[in-house]
Scaffold this active site. Structure first.
Site, PDB file in Angstrom:
ATOM      1  N   LYS A 176      71.809  -2.329  -2.146  1.00 14.03           N
ATOM      2  CA  LYS A 176      70.620  -1.516  -2.407  1.00 14.03           C
ATOM      3  C   LYS A 176      70.069  -0.970  -1.090  1.00 14.03           C
ATOM      4  O   LYS A 176      70.472  -1.412   0.001  1.00 14.03           O
ATOM      5  CB  LYS A 176      69.560  -2.358  -3.118  1.00 14.03           C
ATOM      6  CG  LYS A 176      69.129  -3.587  -2.349  1.00 14.03           C
ATOM      7  CD  LYS A 176      68.147  -4.423  -3.132  1.00 14.03           C
ATOM      8  CE  LYS A 176      67.738  -5.660  -2.323  1.00 14.03           C
ATOM      9  NZ  LYS A 176      66.689  -6.442  -3.007  1.00 14.03           N
ATOM     10  N   TYR A 208      51.667   5.032  27.032  1.00 17.96           N
ATOM     11  CA  TYR A 208      50.383   5.216  26.358  1.00 17.96           C
ATOM     12  C   TYR A 208      49.542   3.933  26.387  1.00 17.96           C
ATOM     13  O   TYR A 208      50.052   2.832  26.207  1.00 17.96           O
ATOM     14  CB  TYR A 208      50.591   5.588  24.888  1.00 17.96           C
ATOM     15  CG  TYR A 208      51.129   6.983  24.663  1.00 17.96           C
ATOM     16  CD1 TYR A 208      50.403   8.102  25.049  1.00 17.96           C
ATOM     17  CD2 TYR A 208      52.359   7.170  24.034  1.00 17.96           C
ATOM     18  CE1 TYR A 208      50.894   9.383  24.822  1.00 17.96           C
ATOM     19  CE2 TYR A 208      52.857   8.446  23.805  1.00 17.96           C
ATOM     20  CZ  TYR A 208      52.118   9.552  24.198  1.00 17.96           C
ATOM     21  OH  TYR A 208      52.614  10.809  23.973  1.00 17.96           O
TER      22      TYR A 208
END
Length: 359
Positions: free
Chosen positions: A35, A254
């Protein structure tokens, strides 16, 4: 043109891991979970590599239909069952096996044309309380299925909530509930996920359903793939695109989340959360550069991460960087990032080029 982010999928490792499943659960039939695009590895390539599996398991009707469209002829089990009559008809026409877990699905089967035959499993809620019929409901479920001559009951399954935790006795409680609920009922039994396969032999029953161990990750808390002789299937790579000498006291990236403790080389790697690398990976997350493991520093950007190259002074622009795989276990990266390897594998984006090896 060279890819900036590359996932190498070792299909020989996938086959090796399937053999480990059979070694742990000899004589049992194996229903392999492919899956979510085979946990992000590519469902068609995985299905072909897992040719020795007895059946394939997917989450939805759509995933199963894709397998049939691609020519897959083995049993395909839809773990999430059907949503409506249209899916029930399609499942019958495509000879899919459907897992029934709710009365609404039984109502749909009552509308299915008698000429359409359908094979079903029944999901039993043994304590996880996600999907499945309560044990007290199984008599009615069995009677309603038996009243439909076009419906064949293949067997009974459940799912283990805590099998990855060897200190948690809940697995034994679930096994007891399931065994008592299904005693004397016709059909096969399926219980064990990857954790059940390696750690709870009493859960092996008739069918086992391996998932994460097929892809080379450890299915047990506080263990590593090597503990179970599992091989990594995916190796995620990028390139070192810059190397800078940064002064002591200067910050990286950042938010100034990391500051250089001394003058040092910092490398920039061409991968980021735009490729599926986890944005929440913290300072210190392991990365393989120049033949050794170095720590990531600074915040993950959309297209880049930075690494501390003091432990790999020989690293140069253009060098291959491994984010996880043969040298850095995906489990180790996931643990650092506060997640699981399943999520790492499944979240890679279309910017990552896939190469399949050992076909």
């Amino acid at each position: 043109m060279a890819a900036r982010a590359l996932a190498r999928i070792n299909l020989a490792a996938l086959r090796h891991n399937l053999q480990r499943v059979r070694d742990h659960a000899p004589g049992r039939k194996v229903m392999v979970a492919i899956k979510a695009d085979a946990y992000g590895h590519g469902y068609l390539k995985a299905a072909n590599a897992l040719a020795d599996a007895d059946a394939l398991a997917v989450a939805s009707y759509e995933e199963a239909a894709q397998l049939r469209f691609a020519g897959e002829r083995r049993p395909v089990v839809v773990l999430g069952g059907i949503l409506d009559l249209q899916e029930a008809r399609g499942a019958a026409e495509q000879r899919l096996q459907i897992v029934m877990h709710d009365y609404s699905q039984l109502d749909v089967l009552a509308e299915l044309e008698p000429a359409l035959a359908l094979d079903v499993w029944v999901k039993v809620d043994s304590g996880m309380h996600r999907l499945g019929f309560a044990p007290a409901d199984l008599d009615e479920v069995e009677q309603r299925l038996a009243a439909r001559p076009n419906i064949r009951l293949l067997g009974w399954m459940t799912h283990l909530a805590c099998a990855d935790d060897l200190q948690n006795d809940f697995t034994r409680k679930q096994l007891t509930v399931f065994e008592q609920a299904t005693a004397g009922r016709p059909g096969d039994r399926s219980i064990a996920n990857s954790a059940g396969i390696v750690a709870w032999p009493e859960s092996h029953a008739d069918w086992v359903r391996p998932g994460i161990m097929l892809y080379g990750s450890a299915p047990i808390i506080d263990h590593w793939p090597a503990d179970f002789d599992l091989q990594p299937v995916m190796t995620l790579q990028s390139k070192l695109i810059a190397v800078h000498e940064i002064k002591a006291g200067e910050s990286i990236g950042y938010g100034q989340t990391w500051t250089c403790p001394e003058a040092m080389p910092v490398g920039v790697v061409g991968i980021g959360y735009g490729d599926g690398y986890p944005r929440h990976a913290p300072n210190g997350t392991p990365v393989w550069v120049g033949g050794t493991t170095v720590p990531m520093v600074g915040r993950v950007s959309m297209d880049m991460i930075c690494v501390d190259l003091r432990g790999s002074p020989q690293a140069r622009v253009g060098d291959t960087v491994e984010l996880w795989g043969a040298n850095v276990e995906a489990d180790r990266v996931a643990r650092a990032a506060g997640t699981i390897s399943y999520e790492l594998f499944c979240r890679l984006t279309g910017r990552v080029e896939f190469i399949y090896e050992s076909e």
